[in-house]
Design a protein around this motif. Structure first.
Motif, mmCIF file in Angstrom:
data_model
loop_
_atom_site.group_PDB
_atom_site.id
_atom_site.type_symbol
_atom_site.label_atom_id
_atom_site.label_comp_id
_atom_site.label_asym_id
_atom_site.label_seq_id
_atom_site.Cartn_x
_atom_site.Cartn_y
_atom_site.Cartn_z
ATOM 1 N N CYS A 125 -2.633 -6.543 -66.314
ATOM 2 C CA CYS A 125 -2.682 -6.436 -67.783
ATOM 3 C C CYS A 125 -1.780 -5.460 -68.306
ATOM 4 C CB CYS A 125 -3.935 -5.655 -68.086
ATOM 5 S SG CYS A 125 -5.585 -6.366 -67.439
ATOM 6 N N ASN A 126 -1.152 -5.814 -69.635
ATOM 7 C CA ASN A 126 -0.174 -4.729 -70.184
ATOM 8 C C ASN A 126 -0.717 -4.855 -71.552
ATOM 9 O OD1 ASN A 126 2.005 -6.380 -71.524
ATOM 10 N ND2 ASN A 126 2.157 -7.072 -69.264
ATOM 11 N N ILE A 127 -0.244 -3.690 -72.138
ATOM 12 C CA ILE A 127 -0.194 -3.604 -73.727
ATOM 13 C C ILE A 127 1.155 -2.879 -74.278
ATOM 14 C CG2 ILE A 127 -1.260 -1.201 -73.316
ATOM 15 C CD1 ILE A 127 -2.906 -2.119 -76.001
ATOM 16 N N ALA A 128 1.617 -3.358 -75.339
ATOM 17 C CA ALA A 128 2.806 -2.625 -75.951
ATOM 18 C C ALA A 128 2.724 -2.567 -77.375
ATOM 19 C CB ALA A 128 4.086 -3.419 -75.428
ATOM 20 N N HIS A 129 3.045 -1.516 -78.024
ATOM 21 C CA HIS A 129 3.287 -1.401 -79.606
ATOM 22 C C HIS A 129 4.270 -2.017 -80.132
ATOM 23 C CE1 HIS A 129 1.978 0.969 -83.169
ATOM 24 N NE2 HIS A 129 3.182 0.314 -83.461
ATOM 25 N N HIS A 130 4.076 -3.286 -80.756
ATOM 26 C CA HIS A 130 5.045 -4.092 -81.387
ATOM 27 C C HIS A 130 5.357 -3.245 -82.781
ATOM 28 C CE1 HIS A 130 5.457 -7.806 -78.902
ATOM 29 N NE2 HIS A 130 4.494 -6.915 -78.146
ATOM 30 N N GLN A 167 1.986 -22.378 -74.639
ATOM 31 C CA GLN A 167 1.448 -23.169 -75.702
ATOM 32 C C GLN A 167 2.139 -22.623 -76.726
ATOM 33 O OE1 GLN A 167 -1.304 -25.194 -74.729
ATOM 34 N NE2 GLN A 167 -0.444 -24.509 -72.945
ATOM 35 N N GLN A 168 3.545 -23.336 -76.954
ATOM 36 C CA GLN A 168 4.673 -22.788 -77.895
ATOM 37 C C GLN A 168 4.138 -22.790 -79.397
ATOM 38 O OE1 GLN A 168 7.664 -21.947 -76.935
ATOM 39 N NE2 GLN A 168 7.540 -21.219 -78.832
ATOM 40 N N ASP A 169 3.051 -23.351 -79.697
ATOM 41 C CA ASP A 169 2.502 -23.416 -81.130
ATOM 42 C C ASP A 169 1.947 -21.909 -81.309
ATOM 43 O OD1 ASP A 169 0.359 -23.732 -79.441
ATOM 44 O OD2 ASP A 169 -0.427 -25.434 -80.810
ATOM 45 N N ILE A 170 1.319 -21.394 -80.400
ATOM 46 C CA ILE A 170 0.682 -20.071 -80.568
ATOM 47 C C ILE A 170 1.972 -19.047 -80.665
ATOM 48 C CG2 ILE A 170 -0.716 -18.134 -79.471
ATOM 49 C CD1 ILE A 170 -2.366 -20.492 -78.089
ATOM 50 N N MET A 171 2.911 -19.285 -80.026
ATOM 51 C CA MET A 171 3.934 -18.261 -80.028
ATOM 52 C C MET A 171 4.551 -18.406 -81.199
ATOM 53 S SD MET A 171 5.917 -15.888 -78.653
ATOM 54 C CE MET A 171 5.760 -15.854 -77.003
ATOM 55 N N ASP A 172 4.893 -19.663 -81.723
ATOM 56 C CA ASP A 172 5.457 -19.792 -83.166
ATOM 57 C C ASP A 172 4.724 -19.123 -84.061
ATOM 58 O OD1 ASP A 172 7.495 -21.523 -81.863
ATOM 59 O OD2 ASP A 172 6.527 -23.397 -82.339
ATOM 60 N N ILE A 173 3.325 -19.185 -84.106
ATOM 61 C CA ILE A 173 2.484 -18.526 -84.960
ATOM 62 C C ILE A 173 2.628 -17.057 -85.040
ATOM 63 C CG2 ILE A 173 0.067 -17.613 -85.729
ATOM 64 C CD1 ILE A 173 -0.476 -20.795 -84.804
ATOM 65 N N MET A 174 2.794 -16.492 -83.961
ATOM 66 C CA MET A 174 3.011 -14.994 -83.888
ATOM 67 C C MET A 174 4.337 -14.283 -84.212
ATOM 68 S SD MET A 174 0.910 -14.054 -80.088
ATOM 69 C CE MET A 174 2.038 -14.858 -79.104
ATOM 70 N N ILE A 180 11.306 -9.301 -87.983
ATOM 71 C CA ILE A 180 12.277 -9.267 -86.902
ATOM 72 C C ILE A 180 11.815 -10.256 -86.073
ATOM 73 C CG2 ILE A 180 14.105 -7.902 -85.739
ATOM 74 C CD1 ILE A 180 13.713 -7.011 -88.516
ATOM 75 N N PRO A 181 11.594 -11.569 -85.989
ATOM 76 C CA PRO A 181 11.081 -12.445 -84.950
ATOM 77 C C PRO A 181 11.891 -12.402 -83.771
ATOM 78 C CG PRO A 181 12.220 -13.468 -86.546
ATOM 79 C CD PRO A 181 12.238 -12.149 -87.271
ATOM 80 N N ASP A 182 13.444 -11.885 -83.715
ATOM 81 C CA ASP A 182 13.882 -11.883 -82.202
ATOM 82 C C ASP A 182 13.754 -10.866 -81.545
ATOM 83 O OD1 ASP A 182 15.250 -14.469 -83.122
ATOM 84 O OD2 ASP A 182 17.163 -13.540 -83.984
ATOM 85 N N GLU A 183 13.405 -9.643 -82.227
ATOM 86 C CA GLU A 183 12.968 -8.679 -81.438
ATOM 87 C C GLU A 183 11.533 -8.788 -80.894
ATOM 88 O OE1 GLU A 183 14.018 -4.204 -82.738
ATOM 89 O OE2 GLU A 183 11.910 -4.351 -83.445
ATOM 90 N N ARG A 185 10.160 -11.602 -80.183
ATOM 91 C CA ARG A 185 10.226 -12.559 -79.259
ATOM 92 C C ARG A 185 10.774 -11.900 -77.774
ATOM 93 N NH1 ARG A 185 13.451 -15.717 -81.102
ATOM 94 N NH2 ARG A 185 12.294 -17.472 -81.804
ATOM 95 N N GLY A 186 11.594 -11.047 -77.967
ATOM 96 C CA GLY A 186 12.105 -10.229 -76.820
ATOM 97 C C GLY A 186 10.941 -9.546 -76.044
ATOM 98 N N ASP A 187 10.041 -8.675 -77.026
ATOM 99 C CA ASP A 187 8.970 -7.826 -76.573
ATOM 100 C C ASP A 187 7.896 -8.525 -75.918
ATOM 101 O OD1 ASP A 187 10.593 -5.762 -77.321
ATOM 102 O OD2 ASP A 187 9.272 -5.115 -79.182
#
Length: 567
Positions: A125-130, A167-174, A180-183, A185-187
């Motif tokens: 598991c991991n967790i990160a503050h976006h 599941q690319q549609d889920i990533m697209d929604i997030m 700052i979606p590029d940042e 995506r990187g995180d």
């Protein structure tokens, strides 16, 4: 199920192997992340849980508050997906505090299942503050939010990867719902990569040790911690210990919000009863019960056995009584973005309660806040939006044998300071000044630690500032005669002076040439100031952290000592 008996040497070898996995994945996530909040400030954690969702090992640099979200995520996954629906290559993601075990929306949880010998062994598991998860304010952390829907994107437990396929549609929604979606995506992919690394490393361990051996080691690690914590609680004198404190405000008009605690210690049990604390408030300082549990777990470990392993054994010793719908056990749709500030207050209250039973281990109230500063705008260098998010440290309370620390993160968070060089390189901002605040630590036999002052201005553009403070109206208290520390504050400075801002300001326009002043709280002292040594007072003068006037006011004997002829 009966586990095989394992010799102590094997237990330590296997345990060390799993600890090395979580430490390596922590570093990998940090070095792969895009945002300064993760790669520079290390606002993330990594862990391994077993097939029942028990926390087994957590990285040494992990944040204590994240223990709540990880165990909450495990419960949510296992409640939603039977073992037959959990498959190799799956990656789960979630963040919601009301339906997915999280504690606030910016903390995004990831988990990947671990399989050995064809069976589910556990999860990495991991967790990160976006730095942003959407919502009504840049940074998703400002005051003024009255329900969780305003705080950002809510993610229930879902499979982002199924059998290794995204599941690319889920990533697209997030990504669509975050600034700052590029940042972002990187995180996200840094977290995914850390999960995959963890799976590979655990499979390597599985090539040397059987599933039965690993499960027996897991049981032993949890039982050792549980037994040590029970033994530590048993050393506390039996009794009822009470303490209360208040939150400054909720950002929406409610002030001096009470939180009350009664700890009942009987033998090797300690029951933490929060009955009588305020009902949940409109503003976003409410705490999910998972975060309250994390505060109790941290306080038990810090006060009673700091060297104990941070795993399920501590959590099992946390006996909590609370009222549903209260500020310490909120229910939907309560906003919770600034729950860390309240969690810090819970820890101060626990320490205050135990101070009667174990005074030598208590400390003065620390800065009691995650003083949050968020700057956002359009970068004039490239025309792209930017967002700088940081929580700043403050004073750590005076202790029974030494002064408190100056300008540090305290208790349930241990993130790093963001260096000036990183701020000015990454963002169109200038750090005008950064340092300790003079006279901010409370006087005492051992003084409290001082707060920080950081002044920031936009370069060549207008930006927006959002903030969240605590201990700005109610100073961090001293203990056993120690004096309170100085409260914090936000201010907007222009050529004519400074205008003090609210405790939780939102949407403050900062024009070119104007500056935001962030001053974090100090902390309370320990013991009677009259008992402070001559050597310590000399060091206070030499350090210039305390003015002559302050020393004369708070240490009346100092003038008399100065007037005495040298021996």
């Amino acid at each position: 199920m009966t586990r095989e008996a394992i010799d102590p040497i094997t237990i330590e070898i296997v345990a060390s192997a799993f600890r090395s996995v979580v430490d390596e994945t922590f570093i990998a996530l940090m070095k792969s992340a895009y945002s300064t909040n993760i790669k520079e400030r290390h606002d993330h954690s990594t862990a391994i849980c077993d097939q029942d969702g028990r926390l087994i090992v957590q990285a040494d640099m992990s944040l204590p508050i994240h223990i709540a979200s990880m165990t909450g995520l495990m419960k949510s996954i296992l409640a939603k997906y039977p073992p037959s629906e959990i498959e190799e290559g799956d990656v789960f993601v979630a963040n919601d505090p009301h339906v997915a075990g999280g504690t606030h929306l910016p903390d995004i949880n990831y988990a990947a299942p671990l399989f050995l010998e064809g069976q589910l062994m556990g999860f990495v598991c991991n967790i990160a503050h976006h730095a942003d998860i959407g919502g009504m304010a840049p940074g998703s952390m400002a005051g003024g939010m009255s329900e969780i829907y305003q705080e950002g994107l809510r993610i229930p437990v879902v499979k982002l990867f199924r059998k290794g396929q995204i599941q690319q549609d889920i990533m697209d929604i997030m990504l669509l719902n975050a600034r700052i979606p590029d940042e972002r995506r990187g995180d996200h992919f840094a977290q995914i990569a850390a999960c995959r690394l963890g799976v590979r490393r655990v499979l390597e361990i599985g090539q040397r040790y059987s599933l039965s051996t690993i499960r027996s080691v897991f049981d032993e690690l949890v039982e050792r911690t549980r037994a040590r914590m029970r033994a530590a609680i048993a050393e506390v004198p039996d009794g009822i210990y009470e303490f209360d404190d208040v939150m400054d405000d909720d950002g929406l008009g409610t002030v001096d919000i009470p939180i009350r605690l009664k700890v009942t210690v009987t033998g090797d049990r300690a029951i933490f009863d929060w009955t009588g604390s305020a009902p949940q408030v409109r503003g976003n300082i409410n705490v999910p019960i998972n975060a309250t549990q994390a505060a109790v777990a941290y306080a038990l470990r810090a006060l009673l056995d700091p060297e104990i392993a941070n795993n399920q054994g501590i959590i099992d010793c946390c006996e909590i009584v609370s009222e549903k719908g209260s500020i310490v056990d909120c229910i939907a749709p309560a906003p919770v973005a600034a729950r860390a500030n309240t969690s810090q207050r819970l820890i101060d209250i626990i320490i205050g309660a135990f101070s009667r039973a174990i005074p030598e281990r208590a400390v003065g109230a620390s800065n009691g806040a995650n003083t949050t500063a968020v700057f956002s705008g359009i970068d004039p260098r490239n025309g792209k939006p930017y967002l700088y998010f940081e929580t700043l440290g403050g004073g750590f309370g005076g202790r029974n044998d030494r002064d408190g620390k100056d300008g540090v993160q305290v208790h349930i968070t241990n993130t790093s300071n963001l260096p000036i060089e990183a701020i000015e390189t990454e963002y169109p901002l200038r750090v005008v000044s950064y340092g300790f605040i003079q006279d901010s630590g409370g006087a005492g036999r051992y003084r409290g630690g001082g707060g920080l002052r950081r002044v920031i201005e936009p370069v060549g553009h207008e930006c927006i500032f959002n903030g969240a403070g605590e201990r700005f109206a109610n100073a961090p208290w001293g203990i056993f005669g120690g004096q309170p520390g100085r409260p914090g504050r936000f201010a907007l400075a222009d050529g004519s002076g400074e205008t003090q801002l609210e405790v939780k300001p939102s949407g403050v326009d900062v024009a070119p040439g104007h500056r935001i002043v962030v001053e974090t709280p100090g902390s309370g002292g320990y013991g009677d100031p009259a008992e402070r040594s001559d050597e310590a007072l000399d060091n206070d003068r030499i350090s210039q952290k305390y003015s002559k006037d302050y020393l004369a006011r708070h240490y009346p004997g100092i003038a008399k000592r100065a007037a005495q002829p040298p021996r």
